[in-house]
Design an enzyme around this catalytic site. Structure first.
Site, PDB file in Angstrom:
ATOM      1  N   CYS A 114      22.089  59.945-106.028  1.00  0.00           N
ATOM      2  CA  CYS A 114      21.608  60.950-105.076  1.00  0.00           C
ATOM      3  C   CYS A 114      21.999  60.634-103.635  1.00  0.00           C
ATOM      4  O   CYS A 114      21.831  61.474-102.750  1.00  0.00           O
ATOM      5  CB  CYS A 114      20.096  61.102-105.202  1.00  0.00           C
ATOM      6  SG  CYS A 114      19.608  61.626-106.849  1.00  0.00           S
ATOM      7  N   HIS A 257      17.668  64.723 -98.922  1.00  0.00           N
ATOM      8  CA  HIS A 257      17.868  64.875-100.363  1.00  0.00           C
ATOM      9  C   HIS A 257      16.629  65.538-100.962  1.00  0.00           C
ATOM     10  O   HIS A 257      15.496  65.142-100.684  1.00  0.00           O
ATOM     11  CB  HIS A 257      18.100  63.497-100.979  1.00  0.00           C
ATOM     12  CG  HIS A 257      18.063  63.493-102.466  1.00  0.00           C
ATOM     13  ND1 HIS A 257      18.831  64.346-103.228  1.00  0.00           N
ATOM     14  CD2 HIS A 257      17.332  62.753-103.343  1.00  0.00           C
ATOM     15  CE1 HIS A 257      18.573  64.119-104.506  1.00  0.00           C
ATOM     16  NE2 HIS A 257      17.669  63.172-104.597  1.00  0.00           N
ATOM     17  N   ASN A 287      15.980  68.781-108.386  1.00  0.00           N
ATOM     18  CA  ASN A 287      16.805  67.706-107.822  1.00  0.00           C
ATOM     19  C   ASN A 287      18.195  67.787-108.448  1.00  0.00           C
ATOM     20  O   ASN A 287      18.369  67.451-109.617  1.00  0.00           O
ATOM     21  CB  ASN A 287      16.113  66.367-108.124  1.00  0.00           C
ATOM     22  CG  ASN A 287      16.906  65.171-107.627  1.00  0.00           C
ATOM     23  OD1 ASN A 287      18.078  65.289-107.260  1.00  0.00           O
ATOM     24  ND2 ASN A 287      16.274  64.017-107.630  1.00  0.00           N
TER      25      ASN A 287
HETATM   26  N1  COA Z   1       3.764  67.337-117.137  1.00  0.00           N
HETATM   27  C1  COA Z   1       2.489  66.984-117.341  1.00  0.00           C
HETATM   28  N2  COA Z   1       2.065  65.721-117.205  1.00  0.00           N
HETATM   29  C2  COA Z   1       2.959  64.787-116.868  1.00  0.00           C
HETATM   30  C3  COA Z   1       4.315  65.092-116.655  1.00  0.00           C
HETATM   31  C4  COA Z   1       4.688  66.434-116.803  1.00  0.00           C
HETATM   32  N3  COA Z   1       5.974  66.833-116.594  1.00  0.00           N
HETATM   33  N4  COA Z   1       4.970  63.957-116.326  1.00  0.00           N
HETATM   34  C5  COA Z   1       4.073  62.971-116.338  1.00  0.00           C
HETATM   35  N5  COA Z   1       2.844  63.461-116.680  1.00  0.00           N
HETATM   36  C6  COA Z   1       1.589  62.757-116.795  1.00  0.00           C
HETATM   37  C7  COA Z   1       1.760  61.306-117.125  1.00  0.00           C
HETATM   38  O1  COA Z   1       1.893  61.104-118.529  1.00  0.00           O
HETATM   39  C8  COA Z   1       0.474  60.710-116.595  1.00  0.00           C
HETATM   40  O2  COA Z   1      -0.543  60.943-117.540  1.00  0.00           O
HETATM   41  P1  COA Z   1      -1.691  59.861-117.818  1.00  0.00           P
HETATM   42  O3  COA Z   1      -2.387  59.718-116.491  1.00  0.00           O
HETATM   43  O4  COA Z   1      -2.488  60.488-118.875  1.00  0.00           O
HETATM   44  O5  COA Z   1      -0.972  58.617-118.199  1.00  0.00           O
HETATM   45  C9  COA Z   1       0.156  61.572-115.388  1.00  0.00           C
HETATM   46  O6  COA Z   1       0.933  62.765-115.544  1.00  0.00           O
HETATM   47  C10 COA Z   1       0.505  60.920-114.085  1.00  0.00           C
HETATM   48  O7  COA Z   1       1.827  60.396-114.171  1.00  0.00           O
HETATM   49  P2  COA Z   1       2.489  59.691-112.963  1.00  0.00           P
HETATM   50  O8  COA Z   1       3.851  59.241-113.348  1.00  0.00           O
HETATM   51  O9  COA Z   1       1.529  58.667-112.389  1.00  0.00           O
HETATM   52  O10 COA Z   1       2.593  60.922-111.932  1.00  0.00           O
HETATM   53  P3  COA Z   1       2.991  60.918-110.431  1.00  0.00           P
HETATM   54  O11 COA Z   1       1.888  61.460-109.622  1.00  0.00           O
HETATM   55  O12 COA Z   1       3.572  59.597-110.011  1.00  0.00           O
HETATM   56  O13 COA Z   1       4.155  61.987-110.399  1.00  0.00           O
HETATM   57  C11 COA Z   1       6.556  62.066-110.341  1.00  0.00           C
HETATM   58  C12 COA Z   1       5.323  61.750-111.170  1.00  0.00           C
HETATM   59  C13 COA Z   1       7.780  61.776-111.188  1.00  0.00           C
HETATM   60  C14 COA Z   1       6.514  63.529-109.956  1.00  0.00           C
HETATM   61  C15 COA Z   1       6.530  61.202-109.044  1.00  0.00           C
HETATM   62  O14 COA Z   1       6.298  59.857-109.381  1.00  0.00           O
HETATM   63  C16 COA Z   1       7.819  61.288-108.299  1.00  0.00           C
HETATM   64  O15 COA Z   1       8.175  62.330-107.778  1.00  0.00           O
HETATM   65  N6  COA Z   1       8.582  60.164-108.200  1.00  0.00           N
HETATM   66  C17 COA Z   1       9.868  60.191-107.558  1.00  0.00           C
HETATM   67  C18 COA Z   1      10.871  60.681-108.569  1.00  0.00           C
HETATM   68  C19 COA Z   1      12.176  61.060-107.942  1.00  0.00           C
HETATM   69  O16 COA Z   1      12.209  61.705-106.930  1.00  0.00           O
HETATM   70  N7  COA Z   1      13.263  60.636-108.591  1.00  0.00           N
HETATM   71  C20 COA Z   1      14.570  60.944-108.180  1.00  0.00           C
HETATM   72  C21 COA Z   1      14.907  60.170-106.965  1.00  0.00           C
HETATM   73  S1  COA Z   1      16.485  60.598-106.412  1.00  0.00           S
END
Ligand code: COA
Length: 335
Positions: A114, A257, A287
């Site tokens: 990215c 980004h 993304n």
């Molecule tokens: N739909 C529903 N539930 C989901 C899910 C989805 N698509 N993806 C994850 N969950 C659930 C998980 O299983 C977890 O459940 P649990 O609490 O029962 O275990 C819960 O949601 C929380 O998951 P978590 O990973 O802690 O969520 P988060 O608040 O960290 O959000 C992201 C997840 C991926 C949105 C966030 O971490 C993020 O944006 N990270 C950066 C990712 C990114 O930008 N990557 C590319 C960089 S270039």
């Protein structure tokens, strides 16, 4: 030899035709529109069909940037294709070169996930600054839909496909559109976000086992990547502003980004930039990896938000881990 500046003189983009909404995805994998929207700001993403190859999308974006700049294909000296999802691991840039008829250009791929577009733009600037090349097309294009596990709800909801391109040319210092940049890598955190080789082995000879080529789907530690982004992006932009003696209040736009609306908002708040001056289109496209920055720039130039002379602070960040910042001035035409 005196070092030249780099003017940003044209842009273009291309997207796959099919849009997949959160609701459609929730019929495929265990997720909901409300979850995706509230955690990321994404409502839909474009997904490439089998015919819409990376080369096809990148070539369409490149041709649009060429036309916007008013160049002929044979004017181009260099094509840099930032991508992590080429059609061919040997490189897809030469196929783009052929598709747009840029017969004089040398063309090669650059891989930095990215951060790829920003790293490619900065790389191109060095060829132009030295006087060794005059005109370059810098393309960011990715199709991570081909590399996500569509049953892994923690990653598949985030990504989309797309392509954007910017035409840049060497210019005298006063027309310079790249006012400063910073780039960083930290491979010790590589495992946070990978699209890595499969562990498939083949015994070839007595005492020699080879590994078969092939990749496993994207794996990500979302929370670590989130923390990385909200810490490192403001830090590198602060360094950039300091190095260029720029106050955040002078910025017309933040061009970040497009990974997550919460990340965009956090960066804007750190610099007290009003949210309406943060360019954002991830609601519609998700993304798109190396494509997000040129895709966003193209949209905002063509709809008149970004105007000639506007100052933009840009940052790319992602797998590697890698991240960077650039202070840009749009010097090209409007729509
Ligand atoms: N739909 C529903 N539930 C989901 C899910 C989805 N698509 N993806 C994850 N969950 C659930 C998980 O299983 C977890 O459940 P649990 O609490 O029962 O275990 C819960 O949601 C929380 O998951 P978590 O990973 O802690 O969520 P988060 O608040 O960290 O959000 C992201 C997840 C991926 C949105 C966030 O971490 C993020 O944006 N990270 C950066 C990712 C990114 O930008 N990557 C590319 C960089 S270039």
């Amino acid at each position: 030899m005196e070092r030249l500046g780099m003017a940003l003189v044209g842009c273009g983009s291309a997207l796959p035709a099919a849009s997949v909404s959160n609701d459609q995805l929730s019929g495929r994998v265990d997720t909901t529109d409300a979850w995706i929207r509230s955690r990321t700001g994404i409502t839909a993403r474009r997904v490439a069909s089998a015919e819409e190859s990376l080369t096809v999308l990148a070539s369409r974006a490149a041709a649009a940037a060429l036309a916007h700049a008013g160049w002929q294909p044979e004017d181009v000296d260099l094509i840099l294709l930032a991508t992590s999802s080429p059609d061919d691991l040997f490189g897809s840039a030469p196929r783009v070169q052929a598709a747009i008829g840029a017969s004089r250009a040398v063309a090669f791929d650059l891989t930095a996930a990215c951060s790829g577009f920003l790293f490619a733009l900065i790389t191109a600037s060095q060829y132009l600054a030295s006087g060794s090349m005059r005109r370059a097309l810098v393309i960011g294009a990715d199709q991570l839909s081909r590399w996500v596990d569509w049953d892994d709800r923690s990653t598949c909801v985030l990504f989309g496909d797309g392509s954007g391109a910017v035409a840049v040319e060497a210019c005298p210092g006063e027309a310079n559109g790249l006012l400063g940049f910073k780039m960083r890598s930290d491979g010790s955190r590589n495992s946070c976000l990978t699209l890595a080789q499969l562990n498939q082995y083949e015994p070839l000879l007595e005492g020699l086992t080879t590994q078969r080529g092939g990749f496993s789907p994207i794996q990500m530690n979302g929370q670590e990547v989130y923390k990385f982004a909200v810490r490192e992006v403001p830090a590198i932009l602060a360094e950039l502003l300091e190095a260029t003696a720029t106050d955040a209040a002078q910025l017309d736009w933040l061009l970040l980004h497009q990974a997550n609306q919460r990340i965009l908002d956090a960066v804007a708040d750190r610099f007290a930039v009003p949210h309406e001056r943060v360019l954002s289109n991830l609601a519609h496209y998700g993304n798109t990896s190396a494509a997000t920055i040129p895709l966003m720039l193209d949209e905002a130039v063509k709809d008149g938000r970004v105007q000639s002379g506007h100052l933009l602070a840009s940052s790319g960040f992602g797998a590697g881990l890698s991240w960077g910042g650039a202070l840009l001035r749009w010097t090209g035409p409007q729509a």
